[in-house]
Design an enzyme around this catalytic site. Structure first.
Site, PDB file in Angstrom:
ATOM      1  N   ARG A  66      -4.099  11.425  18.741  1.00  0.00           N
ATOM      2  CA  ARG A  66      -3.420  10.409  17.934  1.00  0.00           C
ATOM      3  C   ARG A  66      -2.987  10.981  16.591  1.00  0.00           C
ATOM      4  O   ARG A  66      -1.961  10.586  16.036  1.00  0.00           O
ATOM      5  CB  ARG A  66      -4.359   9.210  17.738  1.00  0.00           C
ATOM      6  CG  ARG A  66      -3.695   7.977  17.152  1.00  0.00           C
ATOM      7  CD  ARG A  66      -4.480   6.728  17.481  1.00  0.00           C
ATOM      8  NE  ARG A  66      -5.839   6.773  16.970  1.00  0.00           N
ATOM      9  CZ  ARG A  66      -6.235   6.236  15.815  1.00  0.00           C
ATOM     10  NH1 ARG A  66      -5.359   5.598  15.050  1.00  0.00           N
ATOM     11  NH2 ARG A  66      -7.474   6.298  15.429  1.00  0.00           N
ATOM     12  N   HIS A  70       0.576  10.515  14.905  1.00  0.00           N
ATOM     13  CA  HIS A  70       0.721   9.937  13.573  1.00  0.00           C
ATOM     14  C   HIS A  70       1.392  10.911  12.607  1.00  0.00           C
ATOM     15  O   HIS A  70       2.079  10.479  11.675  1.00  0.00           O
ATOM     16  CB  HIS A  70      -0.646   9.512  13.030  1.00  0.00           C
ATOM     17  CG  HIS A  70      -1.148   8.234  13.617  1.00  0.00           C
ATOM     18  ND1 HIS A  70      -1.909   7.333  12.910  1.00  0.00           N
ATOM     19  CD2 HIS A  70      -0.982   7.688  14.851  1.00  0.00           C
ATOM     20  CE1 HIS A  70      -2.201   6.289  13.680  1.00  0.00           C
ATOM     21  NE2 HIS A  70      -1.657   6.495  14.859  1.00  0.00           N
ATOM     22  N   VAL A  74       5.732  10.245  11.014  1.00  0.00           N
ATOM     23  CA  VAL A  74       5.926  10.112   9.567  1.00  0.00           C
ATOM     24  C   VAL A  74       6.427  11.448   9.028  1.00  0.00           C
ATOM     25  O   VAL A  74       5.709  12.440   9.053  1.00  0.00           O
ATOM     26  CB  VAL A  74       4.609   9.713   8.854  1.00  0.00           C
ATOM     27  CG1 VAL A  74       4.859   9.504   7.362  1.00  0.00           C
ATOM     28  CG2 VAL A  74       4.012   8.466   9.482  1.00  0.00           C
ATOM     29  N   ASP A  78       5.192  17.781  10.515  1.00  0.00           N
ATOM     30  CA  ASP A  78       5.121  18.750   9.419  1.00  0.00           C
ATOM     31  C   ASP A  78       3.725  18.896   8.834  1.00  0.00           C
ATOM     32  O   ASP A  78       3.548  19.483   7.763  1.00  0.00           O
ATOM     33  CB  ASP A  78       6.097  18.353   8.306  1.00  0.00           C
ATOM     34  CG  ASP A  78       5.711  17.044   7.613  1.00  0.00           C
ATOM     35  OD1 ASP A  78       4.865  16.308   8.175  1.00  0.00           O
ATOM     36  OD2 ASP A  78       6.252  16.762   6.531  1.00  0.00           O
ATOM     37  N   SER A  80       1.938  16.641   7.494  1.00  0.00           N
ATOM     38  CA  SER A  80       1.724  15.812   6.298  1.00  0.00           C
ATOM     39  C   SER A  80       0.516  14.894   6.434  1.00  0.00           C
ATOM     40  O   SER A  80      -0.088  14.509   5.428  1.00  0.00           O
ATOM     41  CB  SER A  80       2.976  14.994   5.980  1.00  0.00           C
ATOM     42  OG  SER A  80       3.388  14.207   7.085  1.00  0.00           O
ATOM     43  N   ASN A  98      -4.287   5.159   9.428  1.00  0.00           N
ATOM     44  CA  ASN A  98      -4.871   6.499   9.561  1.00  0.00           C
ATOM     45  C   ASN A  98      -6.345   6.581   9.173  1.00  0.00           C
ATOM     46  O   ASN A  98      -6.965   7.630   9.325  1.00  0.00           O
ATOM     47  CB  ASN A  98      -4.079   7.493   8.701  1.00  0.00           C
ATOM     48  CG  ASN A  98      -2.718   7.807   9.282  1.00  0.00           C
ATOM     49  OD1 ASN A  98      -2.538   7.774  10.492  1.00  0.00           O
ATOM     50  ND2 ASN A  98      -1.755   8.092   8.418  1.00  0.00           N
ATOM     51  N   PRO A 166       4.074   2.587  14.579  1.00  0.00           N
ATOM     52  CA  PRO A 166       4.114   1.300  15.292  1.00  0.00           C
ATOM     53  C   PRO A 166       2.710   0.713  15.440  1.00  0.00           C
ATOM     54  O   PRO A 166       1.817   1.374  15.978  1.00  0.00           O
ATOM     55  CB  PRO A 166       4.715   1.672  16.655  1.00  0.00           C
ATOM     56  CG  PRO A 166       4.441   3.133  16.816  1.00  0.00           C
ATOM     57  CD  PRO A 166       4.448   3.715  15.441  1.00  0.00           C
ATOM     58  N   HIS A 196      -3.379   6.235  25.701  1.00  0.00           N
ATOM     59  CA  HIS A 196      -4.446   5.243  25.514  1.00  0.00           C
ATOM     60  C   HIS A 196      -5.476   5.291  26.640  1.00  0.00           C
ATOM     61  O   HIS A 196      -6.440   4.528  26.623  1.00  0.00           O
ATOM     62  CB  HIS A 196      -3.850   3.832  25.445  1.00  0.00           C
ATOM     63  CG  HIS A 196      -3.137   3.549  24.159  1.00  0.00           C
ATOM     64  ND1 HIS A 196      -2.378   2.418  23.959  1.00  0.00           N
ATOM     65  CD2 HIS A 196      -3.063   4.258  22.999  1.00  0.00           C
ATOM     66  CE1 HIS A 196      -1.862   2.438  22.743  1.00  0.00           C
ATOM     67  NE2 HIS A 196      -2.265   3.544  22.140  1.00  0.00           N
ATOM     68  N   THR A 197      -5.275   6.192  27.592  1.00  0.00           N
ATOM     69  CA  THR A 197      -6.256   6.321  28.669  1.00  0.00           C
ATOM     70  C   THR A 197      -7.578   6.893  28.162  1.00  0.00           C
ATOM     71  O   THR A 197      -8.591   6.840  28.855  1.00  0.00           O
ATOM     72  CB  THR A 197      -5.698   7.206  29.806  1.00  0.00           C
ATOM     73  OG1 THR A 197      -6.502   7.045  30.986  1.00  0.00           O
ATOM     74  CG2 THR A 197      -5.667   8.673  29.421  1.00  0.00           C
ATOM     75  N   ASP A 255      -6.747  10.578  32.443  1.00  0.00           N
ATOM     76  CA  ASP A 255      -6.243  10.290  33.784  1.00  0.00           C
ATOM     77  C   ASP A 255      -5.211   9.172  33.687  1.00  0.00           C
ATOM     78  O   ASP A 255      -4.796   8.792  32.594  1.00  0.00           O
ATOM     79  CB  ASP A 255      -7.395   9.906  34.725  1.00  0.00           C
ATOM     80  CG  ASP A 255      -8.268   8.791  34.167  1.00  0.00           C
ATOM     81  OD1 ASP A 255      -7.734   7.901  33.463  1.00  0.00           O
ATOM     82  OD2 ASP A 255      -9.495   8.804  34.411  1.00  0.00           O
TER      83      ASP A 255
END
Length: 328
Positions: A66, A70, A74, A78, A80, A98, A166, A196-197, A255
């Site tokens: 994630r 993230h 944004v 890079d 950041s 975050n 989002p 999200h698994t 999976d």
């Protein structure tokens, strides 16, 4: 030559365009094996370091994956998201979306090991992209080739994280718009949602669906009514500390079970349920649910490369940070 003259000029132009733009990744300066001569051991070093942490704490895989997402959404990919706040600036790390990220120590350790072998050569942005790939492969997920050559940005603003990431309550229209703005397709949206698994969520990310969905003390009708009591038993009203598995029983293994859950209307977030409200995303969910993820692994690698190409800094832009949490 006679055959060539018969080809309309506009077709020749289309041919030229397709030749030059068939590989936008190369066009932006990223390529697989970018460090082949300057730091040939970089991928081995990053994988060894990442495996050291994941073998002891496999739950770090989800937040590290994630973290890359993230970062890319944004200011582009890079690095950041890795920067610390300062006395005069609140960095992305401090933004609410975050604050649940974990695993910065993994990226820092990988960077330190790479710096020891190849000082001043490999960016933190590239290391994060490699770590995200490695954590997925280390928990039985796919492995893909990561184009590298990113450079690190010098700016990190908490306000930009709030406006670009989002949230879990987005509907399909909002999700598609968010991904389109980043140059990603609807397929990328439904494929990357498959991340999200793995992992967990804190109750506040979805409890509005359980207790007060429309402000009348009701539940979200898009959520399986038989699943609601199970979620309510874990998350009481006002609970902000409890965490719940995204996919019960397999949250530590990468999976396609996520799609099976979503198809049964048991996706935890509104953004998960939203995938059933669009014909294209719904078709993909049902395909993976019915075929045990027949194309998911391959698709995920492709979409991760697409995501990793968002707004990259290359060439002389940005810098190569010595430490990922600080600009040089």
């Amino acid at each position: 030559m006679a055959t060539l003259k018969l080809i309309p000029v506009f077709l020749l132009l289309q041919l030229v365009i397709s030749v030059f733009f068939v590989d936008p990744i190369t066009a932006q300066g990223l390529k697989v094996g970018f460090y082949k001569k300057t730091c040939p051991s970089v991928e081995a070093i990053v994988k060894k370091t990442t495996a050291h942490f994941i073998s002891r704490a496999p739950t770090l895989a989800s937040p590290l994956l994630r973290m890359h997402f993230h970062d890319c959404f944004v200011r582009g990919c890079d690095g950041s998201v890795l920067l610390n706040s300062t006395a005069t600036n609140q960095a992305e790390k401090s933004a609410i979306p975050n604050q649940s990220l974990r695993g910065f120590q993994v990226v820092d350790a990988a960077k330190a090991a790479v710096e020891k072998a190849c000082p001043g050569v490999v960016s933190c942005a590239d290391i994060l992209a490699l770590v995200a790939r490695d954590v997925v492969s280390l928990i039985e997920g796919p492995r893909w080739e990561v184009p590298t050559g990113r450079r690190d940005g010098r700016v990190s603003l908490a306000s930009e994280a709030l406006t670009n990431l989002p949230p879990p309550f987005f509907n399909i229209t909002q999700l598609k718009a968010s991904f389109t703005r980043k140059g990603l397709s609807v397929k990328d949206l439904v494929v990357l949602s498959g991340g999200h698994t793995i992992g967990n969520s804190h109750c506040p990310s979805f409890t509005n669906r359980l207790y007060n969905f429309t402000g009348k003390g009701d539940t979200d009708t898009s959520l399986d009514s038989n699943y609601i009591p199970k979620l309510k038993s874990k998350c009481k009203p006002g609970d902000v500390t409890t965490i719940v598995e995204m996919v019960p029983g397999s949250f530590k293994t990468f999976d396609a079970d996520y799609y099976t859950l979503v198809a049964k209307r048991r996706g935890l977030f509104q953004s998960d349920a939203a995938l059933l409200t669009d014909s294209d995303t719904r078709a993909y969910v049902k395909l993976q649910a019915s075929t045990h993820g027949s194309t998911f692994f391959q698709d995920f690698g492709v979409s991760m490369v697409n995501m990793g190409n968002i707004g990259v800094l290359t060439g002389s832009a940005g810098e190569i940070r010595k430490h990922c949490a600080f600009v040089n």
